[in-house]
Structure formats: structure tokens, C-alpha cells
Design an enzyme around this catalytic site. Structure first.
Site, PDB file in Angstrom:
ATOM      1  N   THR A  22       0.837  -1.214   0.000  1.00  0.00           N
ATOM      2  CA  THR A  22       0.000   0.000   0.000  1.00  0.00           C
ATOM      3  C   THR A  22       0.865   1.255   0.000  1.00  0.00           C
ATOM      4  OG1 THR A  22      -1.594  -1.166   1.374  1.00  0.00           O
ATOM      5  CG2 THR A  22      -1.909   1.194   1.132  1.00  0.00           C
ATOM      6  N   ASP A  82      -4.610  -0.845  -5.101  1.00  0.00           N
ATOM      7  CA  ASP A  82      -3.242  -0.539  -4.655  1.00  0.00           C
ATOM      8  C   ASP A  82      -2.221  -1.604  -5.064  1.00  0.00           C
ATOM      9  OD1 ASP A  82      -4.151  -2.390  -2.768  1.00  0.00           O
ATOM     10  OD2 ASP A  82      -3.450  -1.261  -1.027  1.00  0.00           O
ATOM     11  N   HIS A  83      -2.633  -2.889  -5.061  1.00  0.00           N
ATOM     12  CA  HIS A  83      -1.712  -3.992  -5.406  1.00  0.00           C
ATOM     13  C   HIS A  83      -2.529  -5.271  -5.453  1.00  0.00           C
ATOM     14  CE1 HIS A  83      -2.107  -4.963  -1.184  1.00  0.00           C
ATOM     15  NE2 HIS A  83      -1.812  -3.705  -0.906  1.00  0.00           N
TER      16      HIS A  83
END
Ligand code: GP9
Ligand code: MN
Length: 633
Positions: A298, A472-473
Site C-alpha cells: 500500500t 493498490d496492489h
């Protein structure tokens, strides 16, 4: 008393026990360390021991009793002081001391004032172990005897210390995998490796980045600057300024990947609201948008968004380089009259955010203390996203406008737990509980985003805002490939893994009527210039590596942090060149020209960060500052 025979080195044992027990008591009484199970309790208990064994064990090398005792007392006093300094600091900042805090001069005022305020006379108790040790030295008969130690015993002693350390690290690894490579949070570090080891770790991390910084003199910037200028993208003046003067709301969608958007799971729609957004007349949706984060997850995505630079290949840049000079989006927008803030209902020290946000010039951090967490409002990692958004919008309603608020969600986080009343769809039915639950928490996130839009409308903020949302990922790691493969109905090759790095990205501008699906291959590094240009802020002098996605000059070339990359035609992963269209291996020639460029681009970004090169750059004029010019800075 006289006839009791004490072992020769009982004073050493006494010193260790005293500091050990005191440290454990201080953990329990003076810090707010959250313990969730008995394993964590055990780790907390043993974690001071390895360091104490070594620190006090040095006394075994002393030949004279006087010198040995003096060494033990001094060590005990220093350790007591370090622990106490943390206690006093914690009272004021709810955080553990980290070196940059001591060296950042702008903290000194704060520190001095708060230190004075948070010291009480009863604090002598924090030194009780030193006092007892002193008394024991007078009282224990052996403490006065000459004590030469056989080298074999000394060796055995240090082997024991090492064994304790490895036991501690092993247990910590089971509780918190990758703790030392990723850092996460000071509280987690102290909880797992102990306060003394934590300070050593902190010194190691900080001195490593300090050394690299010291070697840089600004001359490296010439080449970096040439590269950045050569790859810069002119704004597209048809969209430039579309959202000028509006509030900017940027939402980090925790662990949100694109493979769930506009898809179903066992007949259930997973993201009904976001699906609608992809077709909305005021929304740009980017289906070929990739995350570029590394170990800092994050926080790495935040770094990309704020700076238009890549995070680092090892460790979390939020931890390793929070003392750098940056030219963040927050700083730029602050200069444009925006009130800049971040909202996230977690510990402020998680990912070292409290420190990094200072460096990024974020004006206010609404951390967990700015949120009201009622019974039933928390799940998994903390406050649920629906109440989080609701309270965040309440904060926004009180703010000076225009504002730039960055909201970081949390509910859709591994291990993806959710209470029954928040489960809007059933679980999936693969062999991975993680993937099965993921669909439910994503569905919850979708609901929470819908609520965010409603909350904004209710507070009259919606029309005056631009809302940017990005995943974010990844949420599902490669450990779940088998289950993933079942869901997607295909084998997860390195090509597919790279494609799974796609995260959704939305730019919603109420009333703009310009919405469309933008197929351009792009990544998180492009967010900063894209947003700035939509707000009508030029970035031609900024030292950023991304490019405005709307620009004619935007190149379809996304570099992942580990050197893999994607273009409009190829995907390069696992040292193999794949055809983007078919997913089949293709001629290496098709990837060759990009391989070095990917390394070059990551290298320039690393140089900027490791050398802290932005301290040699004047973003107002675009001038590179020479050594002489910065000496007085
Ligand atoms: C922690 C939250 C989650 O505050 O941002 O971090 P992550 O584990 O996703 O990097
Ligand atoms: Mn995350």
C-alpha cells in the site's frame, strides 16, 4: 547468608534478569502493544533476551571485577535510559523512537517541549533495575571475586545467545512473515524482535540510506534530468483543466484487482456499482492499468501516486527514505491552495506513514484516532470501509475547500474476513479459502464505494469534487494459482501472472460527460501527472517518471518493480517474451529494446531516491543546484 555458594557469574544473570523482567513489565504497562494470542505473548516475553545476553555477555571478557561491574552498571543504565526515552516519547507521540526523528531538526522544538511535559518524578521506577543491580553488586559475595572465564564457556554462552535470537526470529517469522525485509510498522517490530533489537535494526536501515545519500553530490541529476525531460509528455489540452478548482478525492482500493470487474462468480455479480461506473458518462475507466508496487505494498502505491517515482526494489521506501526531500503531489497542490490530507483508520506508524507524510508535506493525517470505532464497526484489520467512508466524508464537510484527501481503505485486506451481515454474496468454492473469501470482501468494497458516492452527495461535496480510485496492489498472491486457475478457467503462466497485476483505475468527474473506457496500457506511476493535468496544474518542471495517460505522447510501456514489463504488444515476464494478444511465447526480439529501458528507468528512479537528489533540484525554476549553491541550504 554467608555459607550460600553462588555461581561465579551470578551478577551477570542478575543483570540480565533485572532488565529482562523490567522491559517486559514496561511493555505491558507503558506501551499499547496489541497482543492477539498466546504465541504473540510468548514472543513479547522472550524478545528482549537475545540482545541482553549479548550486551551483558560482553562482561565475560573483562579480567578485573571492578571493570566488569562497571561495564554491567553502565550497560544497565544505558538500556534503562533507552527504554525510558521510548516511554516518554510514546506518551506524547504514541510511537517508538526512530533515528530520523532525532535528526530532523524541525522535530527538535516538538521533542523538547513534549519531553518536558511527559516526565514525572515516579519515573525513577524505570531505573529500578539499575538500582537493584548496584545493590546486588555490594551484596553478592561473588560479585567481588575475580572471575576469569574459560573461552569454551564464553563460546557456549554466545552460541546460546544466538540460539535465542534465532528462536525469536523464527517465531516472529511465523507470526509475521517478511517482517525484517518489509518493516511494516514500528509497533510490530518492537512486538516481535524487541525494543533493543528494533533500535539496532533502525540504525542499520537508516545508516545504509545515509551512506548512499552522503555519496551523492547532485552531479548525477544531470543525466536523470535529461532522461526525464526526454520522456516527458505534453498535456492533452482537450482534457487539461477539466477538473480545475475541484476537490480531489483519491481512493486507494485495498487489494483490488481487475479480474473481478465486469465479471461474475458462480452467477453472482461481484462489483455491481463499479461495473456501472465503467460505463458511466462521467467516468474514465482504465482496464489496462497495472500496479507497480514492491514490498511496501500500500505504501509503495502511495509513493507512486505522490511522487511519480518507483518505490524501491528492497524494503519499503516509506521506511528507508522518509528523511528525503520530495516534490509530492500534496506539496504541489498545497501551493495551489489545496488543503492536503490523508485519511486512514490505522495506526499512524504503520508503514512509517507519520514520518513519511511529513516529508511529503501532507498537511494533516486523519489516522485511527480521528475515527470513532463503535462495537461491531471493526473487522479484520480495523474500522470497516462503510463507516470509514462515512466518517471521512464528515471530516471533509468540515474542511477548507478545495481539498485533496487521499482515502486508504482496509476491509478488503488479507485474510479477507467479514461478518455475516456484510456478506452480500456467498463464498467461492475453490481449494483456497483466501480466494473464496476475497470475492465477498471485494463485493463489500463495491458496496462501500457506492456509499461513498452517496455520502458525498448528501454532504453537497459531490459536484465540486473529482474522484480517483485505484487498486493498490494484488490481493491474491501466486500461492493461490491453482484456485485462480479454476476461477479464470485457464492455466496461470508467467504471462497470466503479469496480467493479474492489472488493478482497476477510475477517474470520475461529475458533470464532465466525457466518460469512456481508456484502453491505453498504463500504470500507477502515471497517476500523478494525469491528475495534475486534469486539475489544470502544469508539471513540465516536475521530476517525475510517469506520463499523463491522456497525452498524445503517453507511451504504452509499463515497468513493474521487478523489471517485468508490459507494452501494447508484448508482456515480458520470467525472462520470456509473450505476445500480448495470444499469451503465447514470441520472438525475444520483440521485447529486446525494452529490457534495458526498463532497467534504466528503474535505475534513475532509484538514483533519485538513494541519493536524495531532489534536494539538488529547484522545481520552481527547473534548475539543477550545484554543490556550492546547496551548501547553505
Ligand atoms: C495498512 C494498510 C495495509 O495501514 O495500508 O497495508 P498493506 O499490507 O496492504 O500494504
Ligand atoms: Mn494494501
Amino acid at each position: 547468608m554467608k555459607n550460600i555458594k553462588y555461581p561465579k557469574h551470578s551478577i551477570l544473570v542478575v543483570a540480565i534478569l533485572l532488565t529482562w523482567i523490567k522491559t517486559y513489565v514496561v511493555y505491558q504497562t507503558s506501551f499499547d502493544i496489541k497482543i492477539e494470542n498466546s504465541m504473540q505473548q510468548l514472543i513479547l516475553f522472550i524478545n528482549p533476551l537475545s540482545f541482553l545476553l549479548v550486551a551483558y555477555g560482553v562482561s565475560l571478557f573483562f579480567k578485573s571485577v571492578k571493570a566488569r561491574n562497571r561495564y554491567l552498571l553502565i550497560t544497565s543504565s544505558i538500556l534503562a535510559f533507552i527504554l525510558y526515552a521510548n516511554v516518554a516519547f510514546y506518551r506524547f507521540f504514541s510511537d517508538f523512537i526512530t533515528l530520523p526523528v532525532l535528526f530532523q531538526t524541525n522535530n527538535f522544538g516538538d521533542l523538547g517541549a513534549s519531553a518536558a511535559e511527559s516526565i514525572y518524578i515516579t519515573d525513577v521506577f524505570y531505573f529500578i533495575d539499575v538500582i537493584v543491580l548496584f545493590v546486588a553488586m555490594k551484596w553478592l559475595p561473588n560479585a567481588k571475586e575475580v572471575a576469569i572465564v574459560k573461552p569454551a564457556i564464553r563460546r557456549a554462552y554466545f552460541v546460546l545467545a544466538a540460539a535465542v535470537l534465532f528462536l525469536n526470529l523464527g517465531l516472529a517469522e511465523t507470526e509475521r512473515p517478511q517482517l525484517l525485509t518489509r518493516s511494516f510498522d514500528r509497533e510490530l517490530l518492537v512486538k516481535n524482535i524487541g525494543t533493543y533489537n528494533y533500535h539496532l535494526y533502525d540504525i542499520y536501515i537508516q545508516s545504509k540510506s545515509h551512506a548512499q545519500r552522503a555519496l551523492a553530490d547532485g552531479s548525477e541529476l544531470v543525466e536523470v534530468n535529461n532522461y526525464v525531460r526526454a520522456n516527458q509528455a505534453e498535456p492533452n489540452y482537450e482534457v487539461f483543466g477539466t477538473a480545475e478548482g475541484k476537490n480531489l478525492i483519491v481512493v486507494s482500493l485495498e487489494s483490488m484487482q481487475s479480474f473481478v470487474v465486469n465479471e461474475e462468480m458462480n452467477g453472482e455479480v461481484i462489483t455491481p456499482f463499479m461495473n456501472q461506473l465503467t460505463k458511466d458518462k462521467d467516468t474514465y475507466y482504465f482496464p489496462n492499468f497495472y500496479h507497480q508496487t514492491g514490498l511496501g505494498k500500500t505504501s509503495d502505491s502511495e509513493f507512486l501516486v505522490e511522487n511519480g517515482l518507483y518505490p524501491l526494489g528492497g524494503g519499503a521506501v516509506f521506511f528507508t527514505h522518509s528523511g528525503n526531500t520530495y516534490n509530492s503531489m500534496s506539496e504541489r497542490l498545497s501551493e495551489e491552495g489545496y488543503f492536503t490530507n490523508v485519511m486512514h483508520a490505522n495506526n499512524k506508524s504503520f508503514w512509517n506513514r507519520d514520518m513519511m507524510y511529513n516529508a511529503l508535506n501532507v498537511e494533516k493525517f486523519y489516522d485511527v484516532d480521528s475515527y470513532n470505532i463503535e462495537d461491531g464497526d471493526a473487522v479484520n484489520w480495523g474500522l470497516k470501509d462503510i463507516p470509514f467512508f462515512e466518517q471521512s466524508v464528515n471530516h471533509m464537510a468540515e474542511m477548507q475547500q478545495p481539498f485533496y484527501s487521499r482515502l486508504i481503505t482496509l476491509t478488503n485486506h488479507y485474510p479477507f474476513h467479514l461478518e455475516e451481515q456484510d456478506q452480500f454474496i456467498p463464498e467461492y468454492d475453490s481449494n483456497s479459502g483466501t480466494l473464496n473469501r476475497y470475492f465477498q470482501t471485494v463485493r463489500y468494497m463495491d458496496e462501500s464505494v457506492k456509499n461513498l458516492f452517496e455520502d458525498l452527495k448528501e454532504k453537497g461535496l459531490y459536484e465540486d469534487s473529482i474522484i480517483v480510485m485505484y487498486g493498490d496492489h494484488y490481493g491474491i498472491s501466486e500461492n493461490h494459482n491453482e484456485a485462480m486457475s479454476k476461477y479464470l478457467g485457464k492455466e496461470i503462466t508467467p504471462f497470466e501472472s503479469a496480467q493479474l497485476q492489472r488493478v482497476p483505475m477510475f477517474i470520475h468527474i461529475p458533470g464532465s460527460n466525457k466518460g469512456e473506457v481508456v484502453e491505453e496500457v498504463s500504470g500507477q506511476i502515471d497517476i500523478r501527472p494525469t491528475i495534475m493535468h486534469l486539475l489544470g496544474v502544469e508539471t513540465s518542471k516536475d521530476m517525475q517518471l510517469g506520463a499523463d495517460i491522456f497525452s498524445e505522447d503517453h507511451e504504452e510501456f509499463v515497468v513493474f518493480r521487478d523489471g517485468r514489463f508490459v507494452t501494447d504488444e508484448v508482456v515480458y515476464a520470467g525472462n520470456v517474451c509473450y505476445d500480448k494478444e495470444t499469451g503465447e511465447e514470441t520472438d525475444a526480439e520483440a521485447c529486446a529494446p525494452y529490457i534495458d529501458r526498463a532497467i534504466e528507468e528503474l535505475g534513475y528512479s532509484d538514483e533519485i531516491i538513494n541519493g536524495d537528489l531532489l534536494r539538488f533540484y529547484d522545481e520552481k525554476t527547473g534548475n539543477l543546484l550545484t554543490d556550492e549553491a546547496t551548501e547553505t541550504k
